[in-house]
Design a protein around this motif. Structure first.
Motif, PDB file in Angstrom:
ATOM      1  N   LEU A 182      39.095  27.427  36.079  1.00 13.22           N
ATOM      2  CA  LEU A 182      37.682  27.621  35.757  1.00 13.22           C
ATOM      3  C   LEU A 182      37.497  28.219  34.376  1.00 13.22           C
ATOM      4  O   LEU A 182      36.542  27.911  33.686  1.00 13.22           O
ATOM      5  CB  LEU A 182      37.026  28.505  36.815  1.00 13.22           C
ATOM      6  CG  LEU A 182      37.034  27.937  38.239  1.00 13.22           C
ATOM      7  CD1 LEU A 182      36.308  28.883  39.180  1.00 13.22           C
ATOM      8  CD2 LEU A 182      36.435  26.552  38.291  1.00 13.22           C
TER       9      LEU A 182
ATOM     10  N   LYS B 212      32.403  22.937  30.915  1.00 10.50           N
ATOM     11  CA  LYS B 212      31.068  22.643  31.428  1.00 10.50           C
ATOM     12  C   LYS B 212      30.481  23.834  32.170  1.00 10.50           C
ATOM     13  O   LYS B 212      29.425  23.738  32.755  1.00 10.50           O
ATOM     14  CB  LYS B 212      31.112  21.426  32.342  1.00 10.50           C
ATOM     15  CG  LYS B 212      31.500  20.175  31.577  1.00 10.50           C
ATOM     16  CD  LYS B 212      31.394  18.953  32.437  1.00 10.50           C
ATOM     17  CE  LYS B 212      32.073  17.819  31.741  1.00 10.50           C
ATOM     18  NZ  LYS B 212      31.383  16.759  31.312  1.00 10.50           N
ATOM     19  N   ALA B 213      31.169  24.964  32.150  1.00 10.57           N
ATOM     20  CA  ALA B 213      30.643  26.150  32.827  1.00 10.57           C
ATOM     21  C   ALA B 213      29.491  26.721  32.026  1.00 10.57           C
ATOM     22  O   ALA B 213      29.542  26.811  30.818  1.00 10.57           O
ATOM     23  CB  ALA B 213      31.733  27.196  32.982  1.00 10.57           C
TER      24      ALA B 213
ATOM     25  N   ASN C 286      37.220  25.529  31.864  1.00 16.05           N
ATOM     26  CA  ASN C 286      36.261  24.460  32.112  1.00 16.05           C
ATOM     27  C   ASN C 286      35.103  24.586  31.142  1.00 16.05           C
ATOM     28  O   ASN C 286      34.328  25.532  31.204  1.00 16.05           O
ATOM     29  CB  ASN C 286      35.769  24.531  33.563  1.00 16.05           C
ATOM     30  CG  ASN C 286      34.960  23.329  33.941  1.00 16.05           C
ATOM     31  OD1 ASN C 286      34.057  22.933  33.213  1.00 16.05           O
ATOM     32  ND2 ASN C 286      35.269  22.747  35.074  1.00 16.05           N
TER      33      ASN C 286
ATOM     34  N   TYR D 212      41.881  23.605  39.796  1.00 11.71           N
ATOM     35  CA  TYR D 212      41.024  23.646  38.616  1.00 11.71           C
ATOM     36  C   TYR D 212      41.121  25.029  37.977  1.00 11.71           C
ATOM     37  O   TYR D 212      41.025  26.040  38.673  1.00 11.71           O
ATOM     38  CB  TYR D 212      39.564  23.384  38.989  1.00 11.71           C
ATOM     39  CG  TYR D 212      39.323  22.031  39.612  1.00 11.71           C
ATOM     40  CD1 TYR D 212      39.104  20.912  38.823  1.00 11.71           C
ATOM     41  CD2 TYR D 212      39.307  21.888  40.997  1.00 11.71           C
ATOM     42  CE1 TYR D 212      38.867  19.666  39.407  1.00 11.71           C
ATOM     43  CE2 TYR D 212      39.080  20.655  41.579  1.00 11.71           C
ATOM     44  CZ  TYR D 212      38.861  19.546  40.774  1.00 11.71           C
ATOM     45  OH  TYR D 212      38.633  18.323  41.347  1.00 11.71           O
TER      46      TYR D 212
ATOM     47  N   CYS E 189      27.873  31.515  37.361  1.00 12.79           N
ATOM     48  CA  CYS E 189      28.362  30.369  36.598  1.00 12.79           C
ATOM     49  C   CYS E 189      28.269  29.115  37.443  1.00 12.79           C
ATOM     50  O   CYS E 189      28.413  29.162  38.659  1.00 12.79           O
ATOM     51  CB  CYS E 189      29.813  30.568  36.173  1.00 12.79           C
ATOM     52  SG  CYS E 189      30.023  31.781  34.879  1.00 12.79           S
ATOM     53  N   ASP E 190      28.009  28.012  36.780  1.00 11.41           N
ATOM     54  CA  ASP E 190      27.934  26.713  37.422  1.00 11.41           C
ATOM     55  C   ASP E 190      29.006  25.828  36.789  1.00 11.41           C
ATOM     56  O   ASP E 190      29.100  25.756  35.569  1.00 11.41           O
ATOM     57  CB  ASP E 190      26.554  26.083  37.223  1.00 11.41           C
ATOM     58  CG  ASP E 190      25.452  26.964  37.765  1.00 11.41           C
ATOM     59  OD1 ASP E 190      24.355  26.913  37.197  1.00 11.41           O
ATOM     60  OD2 ASP E 190      25.684  27.701  38.731  1.00 11.41           O
ATOM     61  N   TYR E 191      29.789  25.153  37.611  1.00 13.87           N
ATOM     62  CA  TYR E 191      30.881  24.320  37.128  1.00 13.87           C
ATOM     63  C   TYR E 191      30.738  22.901  37.657  1.00 13.87           C
ATOM     64  O   TYR E 191      30.342  22.701  38.793  1.00 13.87           O
ATOM     65  CB  TYR E 191      32.233  24.858  37.618  1.00 13.87           C
ATOM     66  CG  TYR E 191      32.551  26.256  37.173  1.00 13.87           C
ATOM     67  CD1 TYR E 191      33.203  26.482  35.965  1.00 13.87           C
ATOM     68  CD2 TYR E 191      32.193  27.348  37.955  1.00 13.87           C
ATOM     69  CE1 TYR E 191      33.509  27.769  35.550  1.00 13.87           C
ATOM     70  CE2 TYR E 191      32.493  28.635  37.540  1.00 13.87           C
ATOM     71  CZ  TYR E 191      33.148  28.844  36.341  1.00 13.87           C
ATOM     72  OH  TYR E 191      33.441  30.117  35.938  1.00 13.87           O
ATOM     73  N   LYS E 192      31.088  21.929  36.822  1.00 15.44           N
ATOM     74  CA  LYS E 192      31.199  20.538  37.253  1.00 15.44           C
ATOM     75  C   LYS E 192      32.672  20.181  37.167  1.00 15.44           C
ATOM     76  O   LYS E 192      33.260  20.183  36.089  1.00 15.44           O
ATOM     77  CB  LYS E 192      30.362  19.621  36.365  1.00 15.44           C
ATOM     78  CG  LYS E 192      30.388  18.180  36.826  1.00 15.44           C
ATOM     79  CD  LYS E 192      29.490  17.306  35.981  1.00 15.44           C
ATOM     80  CE  LYS E 192      29.562  15.866  36.454  1.00 15.44           C
ATOM     81  NZ  LYS E 192      28.821  14.984  35.554  1.00 15.44           N
ATOM     82  N   LEU E 193      33.290  19.915  38.318  1.00 15.85           N
ATOM     83  CA  LEU E 193      34.727  19.687  38.409  1.00 15.85           C
ATOM     84  C   LEU E 193      34.986  18.237  38.801  1.00 15.85           C
ATOM     85  O   LEU E 193      34.632  17.819  39.902  1.00 15.85           O
ATOM     86  CB  LEU E 193      35.341  20.631  39.448  1.00 15.85           C
ATOM     87  CG  LEU E 193      35.003  22.117  39.264  1.00 15.85           C
ATOM     88  CD1 LEU E 193      35.512  22.931  40.442  1.00 15.85           C
ATOM     89  CD2 LEU E 193      35.564  22.649  37.953  1.00 15.85           C
TER      90      LEU E 193
END
Length: 170
Positions: free
Chosen positions: A99, A104-105, A102, A97, A112-116
């Motif tokens: 980041l 959605k971070a 991304n 991935y 940071c928050d990520y949806k993978l």
């Protein structure tokens, strides 16, 4: 002055509730499980393990990884992902991935928050699901990861391609 602060708090709360409800409009939450990563870091030999109970009414299930970071300095992450139901291997893949790309971070400062996304799966609703994660970054220890979660949801639009399907009637 006190009434002004109350009104501001009320508006903030309403804005937060509106934002949360808009984020959940296209999925039905089924299960979410987090595993914290030790402060010393995630060693390359460590496996994060997740066990989800049988997911009732989860014919098609979208599984994603939730990655919460704080001070993670790399622009990418890679995982070795293995999914079992009972002793049946449903899925195994090494996923990379980016980041930095991304969308959605979100987060503040260095957090940071990520949806993978992992993919859509047809799961048996009578067997528990076990997921194992190992990181594949070429470093003995990854620092800056607070916790990694597994998010299972049932897409309202079930037209997504199923990554893996098992005939449970065999």
């Amino acid at each position: 002055m006190r009434d002004k602060a109350k009104a501001l708090n009320l508006l903030s709360t309403l804005a937060l509730l509106a934002a949360l409800s808009s984020c959940m409009a296209d999925t039905e939450h089924i299960s979410i499980t987090f595993v914290p990563v030790e402060a010393k870091g995630w060693e390359q030999t460590d496996t994060l393990g997740y066990t989800m109970p049988p997911l009732k009414n989860a014919d098609s299930c979208e599984i994603s990884l939730l990655l919460h970071t704080e001070g993670y300095i790399y622009e990418n992450i890679a995982f070795d992902i293995t999914i079992y139901q009972d002793s049946i291997l449903l899925y195994h893949e090494q996923r990379d991935y980016l980041l930095r790309d991304n969308l959605k971070a979100e987060g503040f400062g260095r957090r940071c928050d990520y949806k993978l996304p992992v993919g859509n799966f047809t799961l048996c609703d009578t067997l528990p699901t076990t997921i194992a994660l190992m990181h594949r970054i070429d470093r003995p220890v990854l620092k800056g990861i607070r916790e990694v979660g597994i998010y299972a949801s049932a897409p309202i639009d079930q037209s997504g391609e199923v990554v893996w399907e098992v005939d449970w009637n065999k």
